[in-house]
Scaffold this motif. Structure first.
Motif: not given
Ligand SMILES: Nc1ncnc2c1ncn2[C@@H]1O[C@H](COP(=O)(O)OP(=O)(O)O)[C@@H](O)[C@H]1O
Ligand SMILES: [Mg+2]
Lengths: 349, 286, 250
Positions: A131, A135, A138, A142, A308-310, A312-313, A316, B32, B34, B93-95, B97-99, B217, B220-221, B224
């Motif tokens: 985790l 962060m 990321l 940024l 794309i999001g779908l 990924l979901v 997982v 987590v 996001l 995280v992947l999951f 981000i997909g959402l 998006l 998000m930061i 966090l």
């Protein structure tokens, strides 16, 4: 030692077996050779698609870089675009201000500059949980994006404009159809792939896999865990930087989007689609990703991110290992074919 | 000067109300998420639709935003999130981000990509003057509501049976089950309240934070940062972190606009390296 | 005889609990030293401190007179300290051959080489195969470690420490939970170690301890309770009361 003398033959057979098994790991399989032949053939088969193929090659290199980190060393990153973007801006600045004009040299210079950034920031990801690493990476991306946004020299939100590329090696000029750009990107991808393949099959690469599985034990057999992590982080940063530099060189433009969070997320997705830890995942993922993007964008322009999001979901929820397990029989088949081909070669030779 | 401080506090309180749900799911349920900002976005858009299109009074739309977002939260928790509790942080995280991607595209599709504004009633517009300091009425409302929520939340987590059940469920799921605590219900309720609060924060904040499909998006930061700097071992940590972040952000944009968010991100990295458990966490073990 | 390993007032606190309380151990070169004590006495913690997995909250550790208290874990391995873990710590995705090969190439200073292919140095492969063969692991050396039966995994655990060719070997309950056949392999390998290798053994099986050790330290509640030759420790009434009393309970 005495035992070895008594049963000298037996132990020599064992050593020979061990050598053979280890050597088999690094051997080129027919499928790999086919993959690269197909990549080379694409130059001639799809002359009108060279622009998108260049994008694929660059994305593939970027994802390969993340595979070195995630697939081999187990370092998660949510900000890998930091290095991609840094390389992109580096190449842009080198060309715009005529520091290094020859593209190949400029590409190497950008890669080395990004390696330095990778080396420095690697110390931020040594400690802490997944985790924390997510962060911190990321955050680094940024911060870089914010810097590029504020600085005069990077052009802020307008991006870096007015880049003109010299001919490669002084001979091959970039053309508007992207022919030269594609061949150039593909050669770079292949060369860097060869290096990566060598690295992961070396003792260093093996030690990465060990510390990914169990850093406690790796240290207990004398492996300098942090040193190895710094090394692979630096190398991976260099790869990402070269990918970014290729993008700038082939498009003659660098904008803030090279540092976007979406880019870090996309490359993670690409690698996950293709699978981690066997080097081809990023390349295959890049092809699938671009094809998908193309197709989905045609179906519902502007909203393709939804799909794309779908994906990924679903990946997982279904489970990554379950997806890779479905390809196991194929891999086993390839392995057997490889062994047969190679034993045939040795038999006849 | 005091006006800026006041704006910063209002901004920080908003951040807290949105992010506290994230602190709870991350700290207690080790998830987590996001996509947490997507719930805030949902609350914002619900208010926009209720007030601007259906003519619901603004104040009445706030509880509705809370309830509807909480309902969405429960549905998603039961159908999707339950499957990722036990997965690695990378997969979570992947999951999520997909959402996020899905929610961004879906809202864009339904509502369009332009920024949305809530039609505020007249009595919430303009400023009132308190001892020479101009204070926006709307911001005063935000501070009042968020302050009350914070107190209620602190009480709910520390002083009620539900709070202790939640902590038991998290400490050891098997033992909690053995004690007859329905862990699934506890998690679902927690998740629902967390997303409901995010929705409420989004509804209140649509005006100040700016509401468009990229909201999850963009912010998000910030959420966090609140969670990492504040830590997740208490509610007070994220609260203080939110206020500091709110004030620093507003003041920074006003006084040193050239620095942008640079300082904030850097502070986050430093805190992460220096005290991974958060700046205000007591569990600074080792 | 020369001291190899020495601790001075070693202390480790975990929040409120004192897992190691002012432990001063002196281990001679070539010793067969046993560390015994009831469960939770702090034996594993001592090994974790000696190997650098944990940092002590007080006291010092000396290896051949050199202070290694603040040395990183991997450097201690290079100085000749190797250990096994009470609970197997292996590389589940690697084969035993790769696992042992890692330790060997690390010892030979080749572990960081990134341009050479694995298996291209014959010295590494030969030594790895020799260790595997000694532990009857040759027939499974190409399998994924995760798929091996527990007894075989335990053998890999021990072989991995031996492959480091340590001067000081720390064994944390090596034979615990191991089937009889493999148990014999493990004990034989430990017995076959060169005489100048120093061994610190944690073990609950008293027959084994008394047949193996030339010196015994008893740890109770983190404190060094009694230390001496096996006969003396066996005769000591306090040890009987504390240690054997615990045993009888369990
Ligand atoms: N990492 C740790 N954190 C907190 N307490 C620990 C840790 N490791 C060991 N302990 C505690 O230290 C004491 C000694 O444990 P250990 O060394 O494993 O005992 P032994 O090996 O003799 O059975 C126990 O009370 C144990 O709970
Ligand atoms: Mg123990």
């Amino acid at each position: 030692m005495m035992a070895a003398e008594e049963s000298g033959d037996a132990s020599r057979t064992l050593v020979a077996q061990a050598n053979a098994a280890l050597a088999a790991r690094a051997r080129w399989s027919p499928l790999e050779i086919a993959f690269w032949l197909a990549a080379a053939a694409s130059i001639f088969l799809f002359p009108t698609k060279h622009l998108i193929l260049t994008e694929i090659a660059i994305l593939g290199l970027f994802a390969l870089s993340l595979d070195l980190l995630l697939g081999y060393a187990g370092i998660v990153s949510l900000g890998h675009a930091a290095f991609f973007g840094f390389g992109a801006y580096a190449a842009g600045l080198l060309a715009k201000y005529h520091v290094v004009n020859e593209p190949v040299l400029a590409l190497l210079a950008s890669g080395i500059a990004t390696m330095l950034l990778g080396f420095v920031t690697s110390f931020l990801v040594l400690r802490g949980s997944d985790l924390t690493r997510l962060m911190v990476t990321l955050g680094v991306a940024l911060v870089l994006r914010e810097i590029a946004n504020r600085l005069e020299i990077t052009g802020g939100a307008d991006g870096l404009q007015g880049i003109v590329m010299d001919p490669i090696l002084g001979r091959f000029s970039f053309d508007i159809y992207g022919h030269v750009a594609y061949v150039y990107s593909l050669i770079m991808l292949f060369a860097l792939f060869l290096v990566a393949r060598r690295i992961v099959n070396s003792p260093f690469g093996l030690s990465l896999r060990s510390l990914k599985g169990n850093p406690l034990r790796a240290a207990a057999i004398g492996i300098h865990v942090n040193g190895r992590l710094v090394a692979i982080y630096t190398i991976a940063a260099g790869y990402a930087g070269i990918a970014g530099a290729l993008l700038t060189q082939t498009t003659q433009f660098a904008s803030l989007s090279v540092l976007d969070f979406e880019r870090s997320a996309d490359v993670l997705l690409i690698l996950i689609i293709g699978g981690t830890g066997y080097l081809y995942g990023g390349l295959i993922g890049a092809v699938l990703f671009k094809l998908m993007q193309d197709w989905l964008a045609n179906l519902t322009p502007q909203y393709w991110q939804f799909w794309i999001g779908l994906i990924l979901v679903i990946i997982v929820l279904v489970g990554r290992d379950r997806i890779t397990r479905t390809t196991d029989p194929i891999r086993a088949l390839v392995q057997r074919a490889t062994d047969r081909v190679w034993s045939g070669v040795r038999g006849s030779g | 000067m005091l006006t800026i401080l006041f704006d910063g506090i209002a901004y920080g309180m908003l951040l807290f109300v949105v992010a506290c749900g994230l602190a709870v799911t991350l700290g207690l349920m080790n998830l987590v998420n996001l996509a947490h900002g997507a719930f805030a976005m949902a609350g914002g858009y619900i208010t926009v639709v209720l007030v601007n299109r259906l003519g619901v009074p603004f104040l009445a739309s706030l509880p509705l935003a809370f309830l509807l977002t909480a309902a969405i939260g429960v549905v998603l928790e039961r159908t999707l999130y339950v499957h990722v509790y036990a997965k690695s942080h990378l997969e979570q995280v992947l999951f999520t981000i997909g959402l996020v991607f899905m929610s961004v595209a879906a809202v864009d599709y339904i509502m369009g990509s332009q920024q949305q504004f809530v039609r505020l009633p007249g009595y919430l517009q303009g400023q009132i003057n308190v001892m020479g300091v101009g204070i926006g009425r709307y911001r005063l409302l935000i501070i009042a509501i968020c302050g009350l929520l914070t107190i209620a939340l602190q009480f709910a987590l520390a002083g009620t049976r539900f709070g202790s059940r939640l902590r038991a469920a998290v400490d050891d799921e098997r033992v909690a089950r053995g004690l007859g605590i329905n862990v699934n219900v506890v998690f679902a309720v927690t998740f629902a309240v967390g997303s409901g609060l995010a929705g409420l924060g989004g509804a209140l904040g649509a005006e100040i934070l700016g509401l468009d499909p990229t909201f999850p998006l963009k912010f998000m930061i910030y959420f966090l940062i609140v969670v990492t700097v504040g830590g997740t071992s208490s509610i007070t940590g994220p609260f203080v972190a939110s206020l500091l972040l709110g004030i620093a952000d507003v003041a920074g944009k006003y006084y040193v606009p050239s620095l942008g968010a640079f300082v904030i991100y850097t502070v986050m990295i430093v805190v992460l390296i220096w005290r991974p458990q958060g700046l205000f966490s007591r569990a600074a073990s080792r | 005889m020369a001291l190899v390993l020495q601790t001075v007032d070693l202390q480790k606190r975990f929040g409120g609990i004192v897992a190691t309380n002012d432990v001063s151990l002196s281990i001679e070169k070539g010793a067969r030293h046993a560390l015994i004590g009831p469960n939770g006495a702090g034996k594993t913690t001592v090994i974790n401190l000696l190997t650098g997995v944990l940092r002590p909250t007080g006291g010092r550790i000396l290896l051949e007179g050199e202070d290694i208290t603040d040395l990183e874990a991997h450097k201690r391995v290079h100085l000749g300290i190797a250990r096994t873990f009470q609970i197997n710590q292996l590389f589940p995705d690697l084969t035993p051959l790769e696992t042992i090969g890692l330790a060997v190439s690390e010892r030979l200073g080749m572990g960081g080489q990134w341009w050479r292919l694995v298996g291209s140095k014959s010295a590494v492969v030969e030594q790895a195969v020799e260790v595997l063969d000694r532990f009857h692991l040759a027939d499974v050396m190409h399998e994924r470690t995760a798929t091996l039966p527990y007894g075989k995994q335990r053998l890999v655990e021990i072989a991995l420490a031996i492959a480091c060719r340590p001067n000081v070997l720390l064994l944390d309950e090596p034979a615990a939970g191991v089937p009889e056949a493999e148990r014999h392999d493990i004990l034989a390998a430990v017995a076959a170690l060169p005489k100048d290798v120093t061994v610190l053994l944690i073990e609950h099986d008293m027959d084994l301890v008394f047949s193996f050790a030339d010196r015994i330290s008893v740890l109770v509640n983190g404190e060094l309770f009694v230390e001496g030759a096996p006969e003396d420790v066996a005769r000591d009434p306090r040890v009987k009361a504390v240690y054997l009393g615990e045993e009888a309970d369990a």
